[in-house]
Design a protein around this motif. Structure first.
Motif, PDB file in Angstrom:
ATOM      1  N   GLY A 262       0.821  -1.080   0.425  1.00  0.00           N
ATOM      2  CA  GLY A 262      -0.341   0.095  -0.187  1.00  0.00           C
ATOM      3  C   GLY A 262       0.822   0.981  -0.043  1.00  0.00           C
ATOM      4  O   GLY A 262       0.559   2.461   0.259  1.00  0.00           O
ATOM      5  N   HIS A 263       2.150   1.146  -0.482  1.00  0.00           N
ATOM      6  CA  HIS A 263       3.021   1.966  -0.259  1.00  0.00           C
ATOM      7  C   HIS A 263       3.727   2.570  -1.196  1.00  0.00           C
ATOM      8  O   HIS A 263       4.306   1.276  -2.570  1.00  0.00           O
ATOM      9  CB  HIS A 263       4.458   2.328   1.045  1.00  0.00           C
ATOM     10  N   TRP A 264       3.169   3.665  -2.253  1.00  0.00           N
ATOM     11  CA  TRP A 264       4.322   3.931  -3.170  1.00  0.00           C
ATOM     12  C   TRP A 264       5.304   5.045  -3.145  1.00  0.00           C
ATOM     13  O   TRP A 264       4.733   6.251  -2.900  1.00  0.00           O
ATOM     14  CB  TRP A 264       2.896   4.748  -3.952  1.00  0.00           C
ATOM     15  N   PRO A 265       6.349   4.985  -3.350  1.00  0.00           N
ATOM     16  CA  PRO A 265       7.155   5.880  -2.985  1.00  0.00           C
ATOM     17  C   PRO A 265       7.536   7.108  -3.960  1.00  0.00           C
ATOM     18  O   PRO A 265       7.609   6.827  -4.817  1.00  0.00           O
ATOM     19  CB  PRO A 265       8.294   4.764  -2.551  1.00  0.00           C
ATOM     20  N   GLY A 266       7.757   7.673  -3.554  1.00  0.00           N
ATOM     21  CA  GLY A 266       8.786   8.840  -3.950  1.00  0.00           C
ATOM     22  C   GLY A 266      10.104   8.528  -4.874  1.00  0.00           C
ATOM     23  O   GLY A 266      10.339   6.691  -5.386  1.00  0.00           O
ATOM     24  N   TYR A 267      11.025   9.828  -5.166  1.00  0.00           N
ATOM     25  CA  TYR A 267      12.608   9.299  -5.352  1.00  0.00           C
ATOM     26  C   TYR A 267      13.553   8.545  -4.652  1.00  0.00           C
ATOM     27  O   TYR A 267      14.642   8.019  -4.274  1.00  0.00           O
ATOM     28  CB  TYR A 267      12.922  10.073  -6.018  1.00  0.00           C
ATOM     29  N   ALA A 268      13.057   9.337  -3.152  1.00  0.00           N
ATOM     30  CA  ALA A 268      13.669   8.727  -2.289  1.00  0.00           C
ATOM     31  C   ALA A 268      13.232   8.782  -0.682  1.00  0.00           C
ATOM     32  O   ALA A 268      12.757   9.576  -0.643  1.00  0.00           O
ATOM     33  CB  ALA A 268      15.196   9.539  -1.974  1.00  0.00           C
ATOM     34  N   ASP A 269      13.178   7.442  -0.119  1.00  0.00           N
ATOM     35  CA  ASP A 269      12.550   7.399   1.373  1.00  0.00           C
ATOM     36  C   ASP A 269      12.917   7.510   2.550  1.00  0.00           C
ATOM     37  O   ASP A 269      13.455   8.180   3.443  1.00  0.00           O
ATOM     38  CB  ASP A 269      11.876   6.026   0.873  1.00  0.00           C
ATOM     39  N   ASN A 270      13.894   6.377   2.518  1.00  0.00           N
ATOM     40  CA  ASN A 270      15.504   5.951   4.254  1.00  0.00           C
ATOM     41  C   ASN A 270      16.104   6.634   3.831  1.00  0.00           C
ATOM     42  O   ASN A 270      17.393   6.852   5.184  1.00  0.00           O
ATOM     43  CB  ASN A 270      14.534   4.878   4.609  1.00  0.00           C
ATOM     44  N   GLU A 271      16.859   7.357   2.788  1.00  0.00           N
ATOM     45  CA  GLU A 271      18.429   7.572   3.504  1.00  0.00           C
ATOM     46  C   GLU A 271      18.658   8.471   1.208  1.00  0.00           C
ATOM     47  O   GLU A 271      17.572   8.183   0.063  1.00  0.00           O
ATOM     48  CB  GLU A 271      19.448   6.651   2.271  1.00  0.00           C
ATOM     49  N   PRO A 272      20.201   9.279   1.149  1.00  0.00           N
ATOM     50  CA  PRO A 272      19.327  10.324   0.113  1.00  0.00           C
ATOM     51  C   PRO A 272      20.194   9.461  -0.985  1.00  0.00           C
ATOM     52  O   PRO A 272      21.247   8.543  -1.154  1.00  0.00           O
ATOM     53  CB  PRO A 272      21.057  11.299   0.761  1.00  0.00           C
ATOM     54  N   ASN A 273      20.266  10.303  -2.027  1.00  0.00           N
ATOM     55  CA  ASN A 273      20.460   9.652  -3.720  1.00  0.00           C
ATOM     56  C   ASN A 273      21.700  10.173  -3.535  1.00  0.00           C
ATOM     57  O   ASN A 273      21.315  11.637  -3.227  1.00  0.00           O
ATOM     58  CB  ASN A 273      19.466   9.662  -4.382  1.00  0.00           C
ATOM     59  N   TYR A 274      22.618   9.641  -4.290  1.00  0.00           N
ATOM     60  CA  TYR A 274      24.396  10.599  -4.238  1.00  0.00           C
ATOM     61  C   TYR A 274      24.718  10.407  -5.790  1.00  0.00           C
ATOM     62  O   TYR A 274      24.467   9.541  -6.319  1.00  0.00           O
ATOM     63  CB  TYR A 274      25.452  10.115  -3.474  1.00  0.00           C
ATOM     64  N   LEU A 275      24.745  11.663  -5.961  1.00  0.00           N
ATOM     65  CA  LEU A 275      24.150  12.126  -7.034  1.00  0.00           C
ATOM     66  C   LEU A 275      25.445  12.379  -7.892  1.00  0.00           C
ATOM     67  O   LEU A 275      26.520  13.610  -7.648  1.00  0.00           O
ATOM     68  CB  LEU A 275      23.314  12.896  -8.192  1.00  0.00           C
ATOM     69  N   ALA A 276      26.472  12.224  -9.668  1.00  0.00           N
ATOM     70  CA  ALA A 276      27.550  12.561  -9.854  1.00  0.00           C
ATOM     71  C   ALA A 276      27.204  13.491 -10.725  1.00  0.00           C
ATOM     72  O   ALA A 276      25.489  14.100 -11.316  1.00  0.00           O
ATOM     73  CB  ALA A 276      28.374  10.976 -10.192  1.00  0.00           C
ATOM     74  N   LEU A 277      28.061  14.591 -10.845  1.00  0.00           N
ATOM     75  CA  LEU A 277      27.905  14.829 -12.096  1.00  0.00           C
ATOM     76  C   LEU A 277      27.762  14.559 -13.330  1.00  0.00           C
ATOM     77  O   LEU A 277      27.868  13.229 -13.517  1.00  0.00           O
ATOM     78  CB  LEU A 277      28.650  15.980 -12.027  1.00  0.00           C
ATOM     79  N   PRO A 278      27.038  14.726 -14.686  1.00  0.00           N
ATOM     80  CA  PRO A 278      26.095  14.043 -15.803  1.00  0.00           C
ATOM     81  C   PRO A 278      27.730  14.152 -16.116  1.00  0.00           C
ATOM     82  O   PRO A 278      28.501  15.102 -16.108  1.00  0.00           O
ATOM     83  CB  PRO A 278      25.639  15.655 -16.342  1.00  0.00           C
ATOM     84  N   GLY A 279      27.819  13.304 -17.680  1.00  0.00           N
ATOM     85  CA  GLY A 279      29.220  12.191 -17.898  1.00  0.00           C
ATOM     86  C   GLY A 279      29.490  13.239 -18.364  1.00  0.00           C
ATOM     87  O   GLY A 279      31.225  13.709 -17.954  1.00  0.00           O
ATOM     88  N   TYR A 280      28.607  15.058 -19.075  1.00  0.00           N
ATOM     89  CA  TYR A 280      29.442  15.444 -19.540  1.00  0.00           C
ATOM     90  C   TYR A 280      30.022  16.863 -19.658  1.00  0.00           C
ATOM     91  O   TYR A 280      30.957  17.439 -19.859  1.00  0.00           O
ATOM     92  CB  TYR A 280      28.767  16.429 -20.875  1.00  0.00           C
TER      93      TYR A 280
END
Length: 290
Positions: A262-280
């Protein structure tokens, strides 16, 4: 927490439906469609999927044009209504538009209706597209529902066109309207809109519904919305299908998990998303600063 809304009507029975309305097909929130599967995966997320399922979007001009072309090309769909006012900002025009939409019709201006008629005429003159959509050998808007063996969820598909002759390989045409039907543009659209996933989903549906054996194949019929309304018939390359099968399977798993919890999560629930720069950007900045 977001929960599944109770279906307003009884879910359609399993199997192939030849006369199920588009509204009844989309009203079944207990099953997963190809477009829904794509919405569950990045760059989208389950929360956006659930929101769009429970909050249907209002028609747009692009949406109307596509649906109108589908209705005329396939021979089934919403009624097209000419609202012959210019502009549509007058009280009389707004009233006619509202009345048409209230009964499920698509209101169109004269130029838009002429465009749709010209697109249909071009399709009928195209050797391959006209053969694939020949009304003597098939029928439009066929809906199918089946149980996914691996997950137990209900899956659904709505074929634009389903051939009536089942001897040999089943070719499933799917009609798309676009601004650019060239190979280069459609290759990008396959990636952007997940048309390879749609092909895998529809072919899987054809097999599950016992419509065409293991050799079912979806072909896209892409048509531009400006003169000369060029047509391109496109198949999906094998490697893209392998990727599509894996992505669809992950989407099915997510749907099953979210349905159960019954749970429809968004982009991050329990921990952050660590993102790098785009390749270019990373390559550019490395050259300048490092």
């Amino acid at each position: 927490m977001t929960t599944i809304a109770e279906p307003a009507v009884e879910a359609p029975a399993l199997g192939l439906h030849t006369d199920l309305s588009n509204e009844a097909y989309h009203a079944d929130k207990t099953s997963l469609s190809s477009s829904g599967a794509r919405k569950l995966l990045p760059p989208s997320c389950p929360a956006k999927f659930r929101w769009e399922q429970d909050n249907p979007q209002a028609p747009t001009k692009t949406f109307d044009h596509g649906n109108a072309a589908h209705a005329r090309v396939l021979g089934r769909g919403a009624e097209l209504v000419l609202v012959d006012h210019d502009p549509w900002t007058t009280k009389a025009a707004k009233a006619e538009v509202a009345e048409a939409r209230a009964r499920g019709a698509i209101p169109l201006k004269r130029a838009d209706l002429d465009m749709v008629d010209a697109m249909v005429a071009t399709i009928r003159q195209h050797p391959l597209a006209s053969a694939l959509l020949d009304p003597a050998y098939g029928a439009p808007e066929q809906s199918g529902f089946w149980i996914d063996e691996a997950s137990g969820i209900r899956r659904r598909v709505r074929f634009d066109w389903l051939p009536s002759i089942q001897g040999g390989r089943l070719i499933i045409p799917d009609y798309k309207t676009t601004t650019d039907a060239s190979n280069e543009a459609m290759q990008k659209d396959i990636a952007k809109y997940g048309y390879n996933q749609q092909a895998d989903w529809y072919e899987d549906g054809a097999r599950a519904l016992d419509l065409g054996g293991v050799d079912a194949e979806l072909l896209l019929i892409a048509q531009e919305k400006k003169p000369p309304y060029a047509v391109n018939v496109i198949g999906i390359e094998f490697g893209s299908r392998v990727i599509a099968e894996a992505k669809n399977r992950r989407a099915i798993e997510i749907f099953a998990e979210c349905t159960e919890s019954g749970h429809w999560p968004g982009y991050a629930d329990n921990e952050p998303n660590y993102l790098a720069l785009p390749g270019y950007a990373e390559n550019r900045d490395k050259e300048i600063y490092l």
